[in-house]
Design an enzyme around this catalytic site. Sequence first.
Site: not given
Length: 413
Positions: A79, A81, A174
């Site tokens: 992910h 983020d 996520e």
Amino acid sequence: MDIVERFLNYTRINTTAVPDAGRLPSSDGQTVLANLLAQELRDLGLSVEMRAHSIVVGTLQSNIKDASRKVPTIAWVAHMDTSSEYNTDTHAQVVAYNGGDIVLNKERDIVMRLEEFPELQNYQGDRIIVTDGTSLLGADNKSAIAEIMHAMQVLRDNPQIEHGTVKVVFVPDEEIGLLGAKALDVPSLEADFAYTLDCCAVGEIVYENWNAGEFHITFRGQTAHPMSAKGKLRNAILYAQQFIAMLPAGERPEYTENREGYYWVKGIQGSVAEAKIVVDIRDFIKAGYEARHQFLQKLAASFNQLYGEQTVSVDYRPMYRNAAESLQGNRYPVELALEAMKAIGVEPNAIPMRGGYDGAVLSEKGLPCPNLFCGAHNFHSIYEFLPVRSLQKASEMVVEILQRAASRSEEHR
């Protein structure tokens, strides 16, 4: 490109997730990173799809010349983020660690003390990547991105390493509900199984995690002026307070560990007229999770019986399920990862994950997905750190898994 340089480049892009942003991805930086990663994948020889929501899917075709050999297609998922605890830019630094405390920021007197973080002593003689004490490092999950990308670089530079078709998948957000994984069209990947690299120290492997859900519970009261309130005023704040007090006191996150489930009151707001609370439930066992679900529903119903219909309303939102349900039916991805770790000199450490990860969603969607170590420590903290050797080992593990899957081509069926 050196793997450390690669990781540091990713940390310079602010990809902090923004809760309740109402869009996916929740922050523009994730799109910036997605575009960079897409181009880097192309440069490494992968074909790339830029999908909706800044989801990046790269494909490295199998280099197995014998078409009769059935080699699994493996997806690697990370992910983009970083957690919203800190939204400041990351100023990472690499320190040569020879023991003792690490001064992160001399001006602000921010120190990572060995007494508080004794795991540091395991990395004497290594280089350690840390922050300047004003932000997260973002190794959760940019270390995984760097490790996967470096593995693709190794495969490009060493065509003699046999591998099946590889899918590289980067998803947003996520940290605020596994939203990218939920938006991902899993069948279109045409993968046999997947891995995330989203747990911590070298050797960690997760193939069981929480069943998780979230309750948004609303209490409705009735306002009245205090001088004439008797028999009329109904205080929603007190209803909420009473509801919370009726939850099992010992079954809270701060009192539980290992496989012990809990109720977590993590949000409250309101007035006399209306109050709202947010309650998470967690349990490794499906029956235990259902029992917690039913307990909250029955507790709400009892309030309505006691104080009148519509006093309490419940909005239940399932979040993710235990990946073990999927992996119990297909142990091959776990066995392959365990073998690969041992082959590269890493002692596996299977842990039950008291949290969620993208692979829980993917597993629920039919793509078995264990969670492997990325090598970092202290996620979601200004004291997050990443030993360089751990970063390298995780990338080595990716290559080893792909190589072993090719050599054991018939066994995953």
